[in-house]
Write a protein that holds these residues in place. Structure first.
Motif, PDB file in Angstrom:
ATOM      1  N   THR A   1      -6.233   8.498  15.145  1.00  0.00           N
ATOM      2  CA  THR A   1      -4.939   8.848  15.737  1.00  0.00           C
ATOM      3  C   THR A   1      -3.834   8.200  14.910  1.00  0.00           C
ATOM      4  O   THR A   1      -4.086   7.263  14.128  1.00  0.00           O
ATOM      5  CB  THR A   1      -4.814   8.342  17.186  1.00  0.00           C
ATOM      6  N   ALA A   2      -2.614   8.675  15.129  1.00  0.00           N
ATOM      7  CA  ALA A   2      -1.484   8.082  14.418  1.00  0.00           C
ATOM      8  C   ALA A   2      -1.372   6.595  14.719  1.00  0.00           C
ATOM      9  O   ALA A   2      -1.163   5.774  13.816  1.00  0.00           O
ATOM     10  CB  ALA A   2      -0.196   8.804  14.827  1.00  0.00           C
ATOM     11  N   ALA A   3      -1.523   6.237  15.972  1.00  0.00           N
ATOM     12  CA  ALA A   3      -1.374   4.827  16.353  1.00  0.00           C
ATOM     13  C   ALA A   3      -2.447   3.957  15.705  1.00  0.00           C
ATOM     14  O   ALA A   3      -2.164   2.845  15.226  1.00  0.00           O
ATOM     15  CB  ALA A   3      -1.430   4.698  17.873  1.00  0.00           C
ATOM     16  N   ALA A   4      -3.677   4.458  15.675  1.00  0.00           N
ATOM     17  CA  ALA A   4      -4.773   3.670  15.090  1.00  0.00           C
ATOM     18  C   ALA A   4      -4.581   3.510  13.593  1.00  0.00           C
ATOM     19  O   ALA A   4      -4.813   2.427  13.037  1.00  0.00           O
ATOM     20  CB  ALA A   4      -6.107   4.340  15.396  1.00  0.00           C
ATOM     21  N   LEU A   5      -4.139   4.569  12.917  1.00  0.00           N
ATOM     22  CA  LEU A   5      -3.908   4.469  11.481  1.00  0.00           C
ATOM     23  C   LEU A   5      -2.701   3.574  11.185  1.00  0.00           C
ATOM     24  O   LEU A   5      -2.702   2.813  10.213  1.00  0.00           O
ATOM     25  CB  LEU A   5      -3.691   5.856  10.881  1.00  0.00           C
TER      26      LEU A   5
ATOM     27  N   GLY B   1       0.796  -1.214   0.000  1.00  0.00           N
ATOM     28  CA  GLY B   1       0.000   0.000   0.000  1.00  0.00           C
ATOM     29  C   GLY B   1       0.827   1.263   0.000  1.00  0.00           C
ATOM     30  O   GLY B   1       0.282   2.356  -0.026  1.00  0.00           O
ATOM     31  N   VAL B   2       2.157   1.141   0.035  1.00  0.00           N
ATOM     32  CA  VAL B   2       3.023   2.315   0.021  1.00  0.00           C
ATOM     33  C   VAL B   2       3.051   2.883  -1.400  1.00  0.00           C
ATOM     34  O   VAL B   2       3.333   2.166  -2.351  1.00  0.00           O
ATOM     35  CB  VAL B   2       4.454   1.938   0.482  1.00  0.00           C
ATOM     36  N   VAL B   3       2.726   4.181  -1.529  1.00  0.00           N
ATOM     37  CA  VAL B   3       2.746   4.795  -2.869  1.00  0.00           C
ATOM     38  C   VAL B   3       4.060   5.526  -3.117  1.00  0.00           C
ATOM     39  O   VAL B   3       4.361   5.902  -4.243  1.00  0.00           O
ATOM     40  CB  VAL B   3       1.560   5.767  -3.082  1.00  0.00           C
ATOM     41  N   GLY B   4       4.826   5.770  -2.059  1.00  0.00           N
ATOM     42  CA  GLY B   4       6.096   6.460  -2.243  1.00  0.00           C
ATOM     43  C   GLY B   4       6.803   6.645  -0.919  1.00  0.00           C
ATOM     44  O   GLY B   4       6.347   6.127   0.125  1.00  0.00           O
ATOM     45  N   TRP B   5       7.936   7.374  -0.988  1.00  0.00           N
ATOM     46  CA  TRP B   5       8.748   7.599   0.201  1.00  0.00           C
ATOM     47  C   TRP B   5       9.035   9.085   0.328  1.00  0.00           C
ATOM     48  O   TRP B   5       9.308   9.766  -0.656  1.00  0.00           O
ATOM     49  CB  TRP B   5      10.058   6.830   0.103  1.00  0.00           C
TER      50      TRP B   5
ATOM     51  N   LEU C   1      -5.118   7.024   1.231  1.00  0.00           N
ATOM     52  CA  LEU C   1      -6.274   6.250   1.685  1.00  0.00           C
ATOM     53  C   LEU C   1      -7.536   6.636   0.921  1.00  0.00           C
ATOM     54  O   LEU C   1      -7.760   7.819   0.643  1.00  0.00           O
ATOM     55  CB  LEU C   1      -6.505   6.490   3.184  1.00  0.00           C
ATOM     56  N   ASP C   2      -8.368   5.637   0.632  1.00  0.00           N
ATOM     57  CA  ASP C   2      -9.648   5.946  -0.004  1.00  0.00           C
ATOM     58  C   ASP C   2     -10.705   6.209   1.077  1.00  0.00           C
ATOM     59  O   ASP C   2     -10.393   6.239   2.271  1.00  0.00           O
ATOM     60  CB  ASP C   2     -10.068   4.820  -0.962  1.00  0.00           C
ATOM     61  N   GLU C   3     -11.950   6.380   0.658  1.00  0.00           N
ATOM     62  CA  GLU C   3     -13.006   6.744   1.612  1.00  0.00           C
ATOM     63  C   GLU C   3     -13.267   5.659   2.646  1.00  0.00           C
ATOM     64  O   GLU C   3     -13.803   5.939   3.716  1.00  0.00           O
ATOM     65  CB  GLU C   3     -14.299   7.066   0.857  1.00  0.00           C
ATOM     66  N   ALA C   4     -12.889   4.442   2.319  1.00  0.00           N
ATOM     67  CA  ALA C   4     -13.051   3.348   3.278  1.00  0.00           C
ATOM     68  C   ALA C   4     -11.805   3.177   4.143  1.00  0.00           C
ATOM     69  O   ALA C   4     -11.696   2.207   4.884  1.00  0.00           O
ATOM     70  CB  ALA C   4     -13.363   2.049   2.533  1.00  0.00           C
ATOM     71  N   LEU C   5     -10.881   4.122   4.012  1.00  0.00           N
ATOM     72  CA  LEU C   5      -9.598   4.102   4.716  1.00  0.00           C
ATOM     73  C   LEU C   5      -8.751   2.896   4.315  1.00  0.00           C
ATOM     74  O   LEU C   5      -7.938   2.405   5.096  1.00  0.00           O
ATOM     75  CB  LEU C   5      -9.786   4.139   6.244  1.00  0.00           C
ATOM     76  N   HIS C   6      -8.939   2.451   3.102  1.00  0.00           N
ATOM     77  CA  HIS C   6      -8.075   1.407   2.547  1.00  0.00           C
ATOM     78  C   HIS C   6      -6.978   2.078   1.735  1.00  0.00           C
ATOM     79  O   HIS C   6      -7.243   3.061   1.034  1.00  0.00           O
ATOM     80  CB  HIS C   6      -8.871   0.451   1.642  1.00  0.00           C
ATOM     81  N   PRO C   7      -5.756   1.560   1.797  1.00  0.00           N
ATOM     82  CA  PRO C   7      -4.683   2.170   1.011  1.00  0.00           C
ATOM     83  C   PRO C   7      -4.901   1.991  -0.490  1.00  0.00           C
ATOM     84  O   PRO C   7      -5.224   0.887  -0.946  1.00  0.00           O
ATOM     85  CB  PRO C   7      -3.429   1.433   1.482  1.00  0.00           C
ATOM     86  N   LEU C   8      -4.756   3.072  -1.205  1.00  0.00           N
ATOM     87  CA  LEU C   8      -4.838   3.022  -2.663  1.00  0.00           C
ATOM     88  C   LEU C   8      -3.463   2.653  -3.213  1.00  0.00           C
ATOM     89  O   LEU C   8      -2.443   3.036  -2.644  1.00  0.00           O
ATOM     90  CB  LEU C   8      -5.267   4.379  -3.224  1.00  0.00           C
TER      91      LEU C   8
ATOM     92  N   TYR D   1       7.818   7.876  11.460  1.00  0.00           N
ATOM     93  CA  TYR D   1       6.835   8.674  10.759  1.00  0.00           C
ATOM     94  C   TYR D   1       6.225   7.870   9.615  1.00  0.00           C
ATOM     95  O   TYR D   1       6.814   6.907   9.128  1.00  0.00           O
ATOM     96  CB  TYR D   1       7.485   9.938  10.163  1.00  0.00           C
ATOM     97  N   PHE D   2       5.073   8.315   9.161  1.00  0.00           N
ATOM     98  CA  PHE D   2       4.528   7.852   7.886  1.00  0.00           C
ATOM     99  C   PHE D   2       3.718   9.005   7.292  1.00  0.00           C
ATOM    100  O   PHE D   2       3.237   9.880   8.005  1.00  0.00           O
ATOM    101  CB  PHE D   2       3.681   6.573   8.041  1.00  0.00           C
ATOM    102  N   GLY D   3       3.609   8.972   5.979  1.00  0.00           N
ATOM    103  CA  GLY D   3       2.945  10.077   5.294  1.00  0.00           C
ATOM    104  C   GLY D   3       1.545   9.714   4.831  1.00  0.00           C
ATOM    105  O   GLY D   3       1.263   8.560   4.503  1.00  0.00           O
TER     106      GLY D   3
END
Lengths: 161, 152
Positions: free
Chosen positions: A141-145, A51-55, A68-75, A94-96
């Protein structure tokens, strides 16, 4: 009228960052946003199962970026009109998150409802719901995401050449 | 002989439920509901109503285990209290058509329909009305976390 699922007022000392992503909004504690970067600063990668689109380079390292899409799934790719990357702080890493806009909202203006009991799912990244314009902002939150995306301290990305 | 007023609510074109007169407080046709991710399929939307955030429950979807198409979607705003002294809580029950208010007598009492099997979970009783068995739904229960735990 009595409140259905009593909402809480966020403390005035705790502002939130409102990330507009596609057709929805994500509300995170502002303290968890380390910096904002242009999408042009991201080194894009091809479609990855992770699910990583870049760095994004920051503090001498590169950090994974997600969209993330509207369902919070990684695009698997960057959608159009998303010009920013919010770098989210997760303890020492960190993450973006790619987004279109970021606004800072004073805590005094944020009213958060708990996710209703009938809707609450185990392992959900949602910490609550808030009203945003005529729609809804998802409170997380960051942890939940990070848990949702599989980002962890133990799997910090290695430096890329 | 005891009598009580009740609302009959049509969940879809086939299933209907009843609830107490004071449990239904409002009715909205064509509600504007918002999808919320990471929620169960039978309760994946919220509705802003009177400044509050209400869960939108699709009981027919839970009972049948599949999505329900409604040409004329509506919601009944329902109210319940966990305890007699507790503040009232509100939720939105997806339905179709306008709820019907009627008087129910003890002599109308009947068995729950056998199908869907979920009636035994969500209904506290049942009565006969126009050759139809109408389960009386346990409103606080269906808006608790119980249906998520008993996912069908």
């Amino acid at each position: 009228m009595a409140q259905t699922f009593p909402a809480t007022k966020a403390g005035q000392e705790r502002p939130y960052a409102l990330l507009s992503i596609g057709g929805y909004a994500l509300l995170l504690p502002q303290s968890e946003i380390r910096t904002l970067a242009s999408i042009q600063d991201i080194s894009l990668v091809g479609q990855r199962a992770s699910g990583v689109v870049g760095w994004l380079p920051f503090a001498g390292r590169r950090w994974p970026v997600y969209c993330l899409d509207e369902a919070l799934h990684p695009l698997p790719h960057l959608p159009p009109r998303q010009g920013l990357c919010a770098l989210v702080k997760l303890n020492a890493s960190y993450f973006g998150l790619v987004c279109a806009h970021v606004a800072i909202v004073p805590g005094s203006e944020v009213r958060i409802w708990p996710v209703p009991a009938a809707m609450a799912m185990p392992d959900s990244p949602l910490q609550g719901l808030s009203r945003h314009a005529d729609s809804v902002a998802l409170v997380s939150t960051a942890a939940a995401l990070a848990a949702l995306l599989g980002v962890s301290e133990a799997t910090e990305p290695t430096r890329k050449a | 002989m005891a009598e009580a007023m009740a609302w009959i609510v049509h969940l879809d074109g086939r299933l209907c439920v009843a609830m107490g007169e004071h449990e239904m407080v409002h009715f909205i046709e064509h509600p504007v509901c918002k999808d919320i991710p990471h929620t169960p399929t039978h309760c994946h939307q919220i509705l802003w109503w009177e400044g509050e955030c209400l869960p939108v429950l699709d009981l027919a979807a839970w009972l049948t285990g599949q999505p329900v198409e409604r040409t004329h979607a509506a919601v009944g705003i329902v109210r319940w209290q966990e305890r007699s002294e507790a503040a009232p809580q509100y939720g939105a029950l997806l339905c179709t058509g306008i709820p019907q208010k009627l008087q129910v007598k003890d002599e109308q009492l009947c068995d729950l329909p056998v199908e869907p099997a979920g009636w035994r979970v969500v209904a506290v009783s049942c009565f006969r009305h126009n050759a139809l068995s109408v389960p009386i739904v346990d409103v606080p229960y269906i808006f608790s976390d119980a249906l998520v735990k008993q996912r069908r």
